[in-house]
Design a protein around this motif. Structure first.
Motif, PDB file in Angstrom:
ATOM      1  N   LEU A  44       0.897  -0.996   0.075  1.00 12.18           N
ATOM      2  CA  LEU A  44       0.085  -0.013  -0.022  1.00 12.18           C
ATOM      3  C   LEU A  44       0.719   1.285   0.071  1.00 12.18           C
ATOM      4  O   LEU A  44       0.379   2.164  -0.789  1.00 12.18           O
ATOM      5  N   ARG A  45       1.935   1.307   0.625  1.00 15.34           N
ATOM      6  CA  ARG A  45       2.862   2.389   0.770  1.00 15.34           C
ATOM      7  C   ARG A  45       3.601   2.664  -0.171  1.00 15.34           C
ATOM      8  O   ARG A  45       3.866   3.759  -0.679  1.00 15.34           O
ATOM      9  N   MET A  46       4.187   1.650  -0.740  1.00 14.95           N
ATOM     10  CA  MET A  46       4.889   1.881  -2.191  1.00 14.95           C
ATOM     11  C   MET A  46       4.019   1.888  -3.416  1.00 14.95           C
ATOM     12  O   MET A  46       4.583   2.006  -4.323  1.00 14.95           O
ATOM     13  N   HIS A  47       2.905   1.565  -3.299  1.00 13.32           N
ATOM     14  CA  HIS A  47       1.801   1.571  -4.583  1.00 13.32           C
ATOM     15  C   HIS A  47       2.566   0.499  -5.422  1.00 13.32           C
ATOM     16  O   HIS A  47       2.734   0.735  -6.655  1.00 13.32           O
ATOM     17  N   ALA A  48       2.696  -0.681  -4.997  1.00 14.46           N
ATOM     18  CA  ALA A  48       3.228  -1.786  -5.857  1.00 14.46           C
ATOM     19  C   ALA A  48       2.344  -2.920  -5.427  1.00 14.46           C
ATOM     20  O   ALA A  48       1.831  -3.339  -4.439  1.00 14.46           O
ATOM     21  N   VAL A  53       6.234  -6.833  -4.329  1.00 12.45           N
ATOM     22  CA  VAL A  53       6.790  -6.333  -2.937  1.00 12.45           C
ATOM     23  C   VAL A  53       7.292  -7.738  -2.240  1.00 12.45           C
ATOM     24  O   VAL A  53       8.367  -7.514  -1.765  1.00 12.45           O
ATOM     25  N   GLY A  54       6.761  -9.039  -2.524  1.00 14.89           N
ATOM     26  CA  GLY A  54       7.341  -9.978  -2.066  1.00 14.89           C
ATOM     27  C   GLY A  54       8.480 -10.502  -2.604  1.00 14.89           C
ATOM     28  O   GLY A  54       9.228 -11.547  -1.719  1.00 14.89           O
ATOM     29  N   LEU A  55       8.955  -9.974  -3.628  1.00 13.62           N
ATOM     30  CA  LEU A  55      10.488 -10.363  -4.227  1.00 13.62           C
ATOM     31  C   LEU A  55      11.331  -9.644  -3.238  1.00 13.62           C
ATOM     32  O   LEU A  55      12.686 -10.136  -3.260  1.00 13.62           O
ATOM     33  N   ILE A  56      11.369  -8.758  -2.242  1.00 11.42           N
ATOM     34  CA  ILE A  56      12.279  -8.071  -1.588  1.00 11.42           C
ATOM     35  C   ILE A  56      12.772  -9.185  -0.626  1.00 11.42           C
ATOM     36  O   ILE A  56      13.711  -9.032  -0.076  1.00 11.42           O
ATOM     37  N   VAL A  57      11.959 -10.445  -0.280  1.00 11.08           N
ATOM     38  CA  VAL A  57      12.385 -11.556   0.623  1.00 11.08           C
ATOM     39  C   VAL A  57      13.559 -12.294   0.019  1.00 11.08           C
ATOM     40  O   VAL A  57      14.635 -12.079   0.683  1.00 11.08           O
ATOM     41  N   PRO A  58      13.422 -12.869  -1.185  1.00  9.38           N
ATOM     42  CA  PRO A  58      14.383 -13.345  -2.076  1.00  9.38           C
ATOM     43  C   PRO A  58      15.603 -12.361  -2.287  1.00  9.38           C
ATOM     44  O   PRO A  58      16.689 -12.820  -2.284  1.00  9.38           O
ATOM     45  N   LEU A  97      20.093   2.562   6.842  1.00  3.56           N
ATOM     46  CA  LEU A  97      19.933   3.330   5.862  1.00  3.56           C
ATOM     47  C   LEU A  97      18.588   2.483   4.798  1.00  3.56           C
ATOM     48  O   LEU A  97      18.238   3.176   3.920  1.00  3.56           O
ATOM     49  N   THR A  98      17.977   1.375   5.004  1.00  4.43           N
ATOM     50  CA  THR A  98      17.054   0.892   4.329  1.00  4.43           C
ATOM     51  C   THR A  98      15.975   1.935   4.624  1.00  4.43           C
ATOM     52  O   THR A  98      14.974   2.016   3.681  1.00  4.43           O
ATOM     53  N   ALA A  99      15.767   2.605   5.765  1.00  5.20           N
ATOM     54  CA  ALA A  99      14.621   3.531   6.051  1.00  5.20           C
ATOM     55  C   ALA A  99      14.579   4.549   5.196  1.00  5.20           C
ATOM     56  O   ALA A  99      13.775   5.445   5.223  1.00  5.20           O
ATOM     57  N   THR A 100      15.657   4.790   4.185  1.00  3.89           N
ATOM     58  CA  THR A 100      15.736   5.995   3.507  1.00  3.89           C
ATOM     59  C   THR A 100      15.030   5.659   2.283  1.00  3.89           C
ATOM     60  O   THR A 100      14.776   6.308   1.229  1.00  3.89           O
ATOM     61  N   ASP A 105      11.797  -0.325  -5.725  1.00  5.09           N
ATOM     62  CA  ASP A 105      13.152  -0.578  -6.381  1.00  5.09           C
ATOM     63  C   ASP A 105      14.291  -0.435  -5.129  1.00  5.09           C
ATOM     64  O   ASP A 105      15.444  -1.099  -5.214  1.00  5.09           O
ATOM     65  N   GLN A 106      14.132   0.904  -4.842  1.00  2.48           N
ATOM     66  CA  GLN A 106      15.248   1.288  -3.514  1.00  2.48           C
ATOM     67  C   GLN A 106      15.122   0.289  -2.534  1.00  2.48           C
ATOM     68  O   GLN A 106      16.211  -0.024  -1.942  1.00  2.48           O
ATOM     69  N   LEU A 107      14.041  -0.151  -1.852  1.00  2.00           N
ATOM     70  CA  LEU A 107      13.646  -0.808  -0.866  1.00  2.00           C
ATOM     71  C   LEU A 107      14.723  -2.489  -1.189  1.00  2.00           C
ATOM     72  O   LEU A 107      15.209  -2.915  -0.297  1.00  2.00           O
ATOM     73  N   ALA A 108      14.376  -2.756  -2.397  1.00  2.00           N
ATOM     74  CA  ALA A 108      15.003  -4.071  -2.806  1.00  2.00           C
ATOM     75  C   ALA A 108      16.438  -3.978  -2.811  1.00  2.00           C
ATOM     76  O   ALA A 108      17.101  -5.026  -2.579  1.00  2.00           O
TER      77      ALA A 108
END
Length: 401
Positions: A44-48, A53-58, A97-100, A105-108
């Motif tokens: 919801l926050r990233m509009h994705a 979003v689940g791809l950030i786990v792998p 730094l992840t909090a920025t 894409d940036q989160l991943a």
């Protein structure tokens, strides 16, 4: 077998270090597993889409696994203490730094970099335990480390979902990174003990390749690493998407999902050392197969559509399946490495986290067919390797005293 006696003063120092290593392991796994339950919130926050979003786990798990190979080799060459402290520092900085991040894409990207930076702590902690404790006492010590892993999973999932409404997802990453810095300071007093426990082992590239050949050249090594890989695929695939399943199937809020997942990891957090002692006393042959079957049974219960009140118990059964297998595999690996403990454990954690990443991807790929199909395939595979494990690990018995 003559039981090895550890001098009381040295034993006290070992025990303090063991608990600090367990705390560091807890923090790293906490931040790894705090992400899965907040996937819907991040969507919801990233509009994705949730699947994206689940791809950030792998994106975290696979680089983590690959990097462990390099860290293990580097630790054997320059010393465990140097690599472990550098990795813990990198974990702390990159998590903050992840909090920025302002987009998925940036989160991943930050998750990928954090996976690389963090992967030198836990495998080297496991290798260090193999140096500090004799094999007949190692199960209990490894139980502390793997219990901390389970605790990180258990509390990372619900705490992540519970605190995000109060401090935001950015605050969650800031909190985890700050805890990493605190552990780095606490561990600094144990640096001399870590440095003396595992001396550097020099060698050429040929020596390294021969080391891998020796690790995989025996039936014991091949079956242990194979089971680490297959079991990690199962547990990661199920757990990564379990929060999404609960949200959709039971129409739960993110906070309630976190509470429902609280059972996952509690058995290992509470019983990890006890399971390790049982393995030391009665042998891994009697625990590993039943642990695999317990995991498969847990997914079977999900397929039976249990009432919501029983879901934490199902999660606890899944956790117990993990706690009765991966820590015991780790104990076997510590006996395979010889002087190259870092290389052996690096290969173990590489196998574990590659399996974690592929499990998440595989389950996600099956989701268009429905959760029932995905759960069914994962359940059957786990039950099959569980039944085969009775024969595969029948020789893993304690040596006669």
């Amino acid at each position: 077998m003559i039981e090895t006696k550890i001098p009381p003063t040295r034993n006290k120092a070992h025990e303090r270090l063991l608990r600090l290593l367990a705390l560091a392991t807890f923090i790293i796994f906490f931040q790894a597993y705090m992400v899965a339950p907040i996937i819907p919130t991040l969507s919801l926050r990233m509009h994705a889409p949730v699947e994206t979003v689940g791809l950030i786990v792998p994106a975290y798990l696979i680089p983590y696994g690959i990097a462990t190979l390099a860290y293990g080799l580097l630790a054997d060459r320059v010393g465990i203490h140097r690599v472990m402290f550098a990795s813990l520092g990198a974990f702390s900085i990159l998590t903050i730094l992840t909090a920025t991040a302002h987009s998925i894409d940036q989160l991943a990207l930050w998750r990928l970099l954090t996976g690389i930076g963090a992967s030198g702590v836990v495998p080297l902690a496991l290798a260090l335990v193999g140096r500090l404790y004799p094999y007949e006492q190692r199960g209990r010590a490894l139980g502390w480390i793997f219990g901390a892993m389970a605790g990180g999973m258990a509390f990372g999932a619900p705490v992540g979902a519970l605190v995000v409404p109060a401090i935001g997802w950015q605050g969650l990453f800031l909190l985890a990174g700050g805890c990493g810095f605190v552990l780095l300071v606490l561990l600094s007093s144990s640096r001399p003990l870590i440095a003396s426990a595992a001396q550097p082992v020099m060698g050429t590239l040929g020596d390294v390749l021969r080391g891998y050949k020796e690790l995989l050249g025996t039936a014991r090594g091949r079956r242990t690493y194979a089971y680490v890989f297959l079991n990690s695929i199962f547990h990661s695939g199920v757990f990564t998407w379990l929060g999404v399943y609960l949200e959709r199937h039971y129409a739960l809020s993110p906070t309630t999902v976190g509470l429902a997942l609280l059972g996952y990891g509690i058995p290992g957090f509470l019983l990890g050392p006890a399971i390790g002692r049982a393995a030391d006393r009665w042998g891994r042959a009697h625990l590993i197969p039943w642990g695999l079957l317990a995991g498969g049974l847990g997914v079977g219960l999900l397929l039976a559509d249990p009432p919501l009140i029983l879901v934490p118990l199902v999660a606890a059964l899944l956790s117990l399946g993990y706690d009765m297998t991966q820590p015991l595999f780790g104990g076997i690996v510590t006996a395979l490495g010889g002087p190259r403990a870092g290389q052996a454990m690096g290969l173990n954690v590489f196998t574990l986290f590659i399996g974690f990443g592929l499990g998440s991807l595989a389950f996600g790929a099956l989701m268009p067919a429905g959760f029932s199909i995905a759960f069914g395939i994962f359940m059957v595979a786990e039950l099959v390797i569980g039944l085969l494990a009775f024969a595969a690990f029948r020789s893993e018995l304690p040596a006669p005293r």
